[in-house]
Write a protein that holds these residues in place. Structure first.
Motif, PDB file in Angstrom:
ATOM      1  N   VAL A   1       0.838  -1.204   0.000  1.00 25.07           N
ATOM      2  CA  VAL A   1       0.000   0.000   0.000  1.00 25.07           C
ATOM      3  C   VAL A   1       0.870   1.251   0.000  1.00 25.07           C
ATOM      4  CG1 VAL A   1      -1.627   1.336   1.381  1.00 25.07           C
ATOM      5  CG2 VAL A   1      -1.969  -1.120   1.091  1.00 25.07           C
ATOM      6  N   ILE A   2       1.932   1.216   0.801  1.00 26.50           N
ATOM      7  CA  ILE A   2       2.857   2.359   0.842  1.00 26.50           C
ATOM      8  C   ILE A   2       3.408   2.636  -0.553  1.00 26.50           C
ATOM      9  CG2 ILE A   2       5.170   3.061   1.615  1.00 26.50           C
ATOM     10  CD1 ILE A   2       3.443   3.443   3.885  1.00 26.50           C
ATOM     11  N   ASN A   3       3.803   1.581  -1.247  1.00 32.35           N
ATOM     12  CA  ASN A   3       4.373   1.769  -2.585  1.00 32.35           C
ATOM     13  C   ASN A   3       3.344   2.315  -3.572  1.00 32.35           C
ATOM     14  OD1 ASN A   3       6.957   0.924  -1.891  1.00 32.35           O
ATOM     15  ND2 ASN A   3       6.482  -1.227  -2.286  1.00 32.35           N
ATOM     16  N   LYS A   4       2.127   1.837  -3.463  1.00 32.78           N
ATOM     17  CA  LYS A   4       1.070   2.330  -4.338  1.00 32.78           C
ATOM     18  C   LYS A   4       0.780   3.803  -4.053  1.00 32.78           C
ATOM     19  CE  LYS A   4      -0.409  -1.096  -6.976  1.00 32.78           C
ATOM     20  NZ  LYS A   4      -0.547  -0.965  -8.439  1.00 32.78           N
ATOM     21  N   MET A   5       0.779   4.147  -2.781  1.00 33.13           N
ATOM     22  CA  MET A   5       0.540   5.541  -2.407  1.00 33.13           C
ATOM     23  C   MET A   5       1.684   6.416  -2.898  1.00 33.13           C
ATOM     24  SD  MET A   5      -1.110   5.238   1.409  1.00 33.13           S
ATOM     25  CE  MET A   5      -1.362   7.020   1.531  1.00 33.13           C
ATOM     26  N   GLN A   6       2.887   5.892  -2.793  1.00 33.33           N
ATOM     27  CA  GLN A   6       4.041   6.610  -3.319  1.00 33.33           C
ATOM     28  C   GLN A   6       3.848   6.892  -4.811  1.00 33.33           C
ATOM     29  OE1 GLN A   6       8.808   6.005  -3.191  1.00 33.33           O
ATOM     30  NE2 GLN A   6       7.699   4.230  -3.936  1.00 33.33           N
ATOM     31  N   ASP A   7       3.475   5.875  -5.553  1.00 36.30           N
ATOM     32  CA  ASP A   7       3.272   6.043  -6.992  1.00 36.30           C
ATOM     33  C   ASP A   7       2.216   7.107  -7.282  1.00 36.30           C
ATOM     34  OD1 ASP A   7       5.107   4.039  -7.305  1.00 36.30           O
ATOM     35  OD2 ASP A   7       3.624   2.462  -7.687  1.00 36.30           O
ATOM     36  N   THR A   8       1.117   7.014  -6.544  1.00 31.53           N
ATOM     37  CA  THR A   8       0.010   7.947  -6.765  1.00 31.53           C
ATOM     38  C   THR A   8       0.430   9.391  -6.496  1.00 31.53           C
ATOM     39  OG1 THR A   8      -1.610   6.258  -6.166  1.00 31.53           O
ATOM     40  CG2 THR A   8      -2.320   8.563  -6.022  1.00 31.53           C
ATOM     41  N   LEU A   9       1.092   9.606  -5.359  1.00 30.69           N
ATOM     42  CA  LEU A   9       1.455  10.967  -4.989  1.00 30.69           C
ATOM     43  C   LEU A   9       2.596  11.496  -5.843  1.00 30.69           C
ATOM     44  CD1 LEU A   9       1.041  10.443  -1.179  1.00 30.69           C
ATOM     45  CD2 LEU A   9      -0.193  12.126  -2.562  1.00 30.69           C
ATOM     46  N   LYS A  10       3.502  10.609  -6.243  1.00 27.21           N
ATOM     47  CA  LYS A  10       4.584  11.023  -7.123  1.00 27.21           C
ATOM     48  C   LYS A  10       4.005  11.468  -8.462  1.00 27.21           C
ATOM     49  CE  LYS A  10       8.495   9.080  -6.227  1.00 27.21           C
ATOM     50  NZ  LYS A  10       9.593   8.118  -6.077  1.00 27.21           N
TER      51      LYS A  10
ATOM     52  N   LYS B   1       5.213  16.116  -4.135  1.00 26.35           N
ATOM     53  CA  LYS B   1       6.457  15.372  -4.286  1.00 26.35           C
ATOM     54  C   LYS B   1       6.963  14.935  -2.898  1.00 26.35           C
ATOM     55  CE  LYS B   1       8.761  16.411  -7.973  1.00 26.35           C
ATOM     56  NZ  LYS B   1       9.577  17.123  -8.959  1.00 26.35           N
ATOM     57  N   LEU B   2       6.771  15.816  -1.956  1.00 23.97           N
ATOM     58  CA  LEU B   2       7.179  15.510  -0.589  1.00 23.97           C
ATOM     59  C   LEU B   2       6.419  14.306  -0.053  1.00 23.97           C
ATOM     60  CD1 LEU B   2       9.086  16.776   1.510  1.00 23.97           C
ATOM     61  CD2 LEU B   2       7.144  18.047   2.393  1.00 23.97           C
ATOM     62  N   ALA B   3       5.139  14.255  -0.356  1.00 24.63           N
ATOM     63  CA  ALA B   3       4.319  13.135   0.126  1.00 24.63           C
ATOM     64  C   ALA B   3       4.594  11.864  -0.669  1.00 24.63           C
ATOM     65  CB  ALA B   3       2.845  13.510   0.035  1.00 24.63           C
ATOM     66  N   GLY B   4       5.102  12.006  -1.875  1.00 23.98           N
ATOM     67  CA  GLY B   4       5.259  10.870  -2.756  1.00 23.98           C
ATOM     68  C   GLY B   4       6.550  10.090  -2.595  1.00 23.98           C
ATOM     69  N   ASP B   5       6.836   9.694  -1.393  1.00 19.45           N
ATOM     70  CA  ASP B   5       8.042   8.894  -1.139  1.00 19.45           C
ATOM     71  C   ASP B   5       7.758   7.884  -0.036  1.00 19.45           C
ATOM     72  OD1 ASP B   5      11.125   8.501  -1.172  1.00 19.45           O
ATOM     73  OD2 ASP B   5      10.634   8.907   0.926  1.00 19.45           O
ATOM     74  N   ALA B   6       8.154   6.657  -0.264  1.00 16.57           N
ATOM     75  CA  ALA B   6       7.816   5.570   0.657  1.00 16.57           C
ATOM     76  C   ALA B   6       8.341   5.824   2.071  1.00 16.57           C
ATOM     77  CB  ALA B   6       8.347   4.251   0.120  1.00 16.57           C
ATOM     78  N   THR B   7       9.578   6.245   2.169  1.00 12.34           N
ATOM     79  CA  THR B   7      10.162   6.482   3.492  1.00 12.34           C
ATOM     80  C   THR B   7       9.409   7.578   4.237  1.00 12.34           C
ATOM     81  OG1 THR B   7      12.341   5.859   2.664  1.00 12.34           O
ATOM     82  CG2 THR B   7      12.268   7.087   4.722  1.00 12.34           C
TER      83      THR B   7
ATOM     84  N   VAL C   1      -5.944   4.314  -3.868  1.00 10.64           N
ATOM     85  CA  VAL C   1      -5.153   3.101  -4.068  1.00 10.64           C
ATOM     86  C   VAL C   1      -6.024   1.855  -3.871  1.00 10.64           C
ATOM     87  CG1 VAL C   1      -3.381   1.674  -2.977  1.00 10.64           C
ATOM     88  CG2 VAL C   1      -2.901   4.063  -3.527  1.00 10.64           C
ATOM     89  N   LEU C   2      -6.820   1.866  -2.818  1.00  9.70           N
ATOM     90  CA  LEU C   2      -7.699   0.720  -2.544  1.00  9.70           C
ATOM     91  C   LEU C   2      -8.666   0.485  -3.690  1.00  9.70           C
ATOM     92  CD1 LEU C   2      -8.884   0.305   1.096  1.00  9.70           C
ATOM     93  CD2 LEU C   2      -6.864  -0.530  -0.076  1.00  9.70           C
ATOM     94  N   GLU C   3      -9.228   1.565  -4.183  1.00 13.06           N
ATOM     95  CA  GLU C   3     -10.178   1.454  -5.290  1.00 13.06           C
ATOM     96  C   GLU C   3      -9.505   0.852  -6.522  1.00 13.06           C
ATOM     97  OE1 GLU C   3     -12.612   4.821  -7.533  1.00 13.06           O
ATOM     98  OE2 GLU C   3     -13.236   4.527  -5.461  1.00 13.06           O
ATOM     99  N   GLY C   4      -8.263   1.261  -6.753  1.00 15.86           N
ATOM    100  CA  GLY C   4      -7.522   0.733  -7.896  1.00 15.86           C
ATOM    101  C   GLY C   4      -7.298  -0.764  -7.800  1.00 15.86           C
TER     102      GLY C   4
END
Lengths: 112, 112
Positions: A7-16, B16-22, B105-108
DNA sequence: TGCAAATATGAATAGATGTTCATATAATAT
DNA sequence: ATATTATATGAACATCTATTCATATTTGCA
């Protein structure tokens, strides 16, 4: 929210995907315009690649590349009509993310 | 929404700030935990750098670097206490962006 | 068939970004 | 003072990403 690595990775993709100026311009371009002629809040805006490219001032190639990514990320959908392909926002999530991010940015301006 | 180049760039930075796994892991780490002991919806979670690093399984240095960015982007705030520095989520926008992105993400997942 | 319009695609590249490592700074306690 | 704990910082590097350019694909039309 049940969070795991996937889920974290998917969210990363979405926000990126959302975190890019060119793509944001495309999305705003497809967002409801503020013209007063349309009072329908769920009015669907459809635009073809070239029109978007012209409106945001980017090359056709770049817009096409980015639209592909936006489509893969479920941000936009496409409808073919003749040689043209009309793109539009896919769901409400995109609008909501843009709205909240916009508010966050505006709020930040006050404290500079 | 009044959109111009400056706003677009700020929105880019924010997303972009939000779009990173870490960084997402850090933010989830600071989000209200789902433990039933706290029923207060506005319960503030504070954690110091080392605790975060341990919980998400990253180095202290990396977490510190990312926290700096998150702080610059108004995602988190810091409170100093002795040698420790406690970080927490700054406002509701962050939570909202995470929530909506999570839903997206869940919907996807259903359509794969 | 050939041509034009609209879009997609792939390679190339410059620039941005995440992570690590080593080290610096700051506060506390002995 | 010295040692310890907690955090920050800067340089270096490998990877990722946005953009451009040239070209391919698809559709409609003469």
């Amino acid at each position: 929210m049940y969070i795991n690595e996937h889920v974290i990775n998917k969210m990363q993709d979405t926000l990126k995907l959302a975190g890019d100026a060119t793509r944001l311009k495309i999305l705003f371009c497809l967002l409801d315009e503020l013209d007063t002629s349309s009072s329908d809040p769920h009015h669907l805006i459809e635009k073809c690649v070239n029109d978007i490219a012209l409106q945001i001032g980017c090359s056709q190639s770049l817009v096409s590349h980015q639209l592909k990514d936006l489509k893969d990320g479920d941000f936009v959908k496409a409808r073919k009509e003749g040689t043209k392909i009309y793109y539009s926002l896919k769901d409400e999530h995109v609008k909501q993310i843009m709205q909240i991010t916009y508010e966050h940015v505006l709020e930040g301006e006050h404290h500079d």
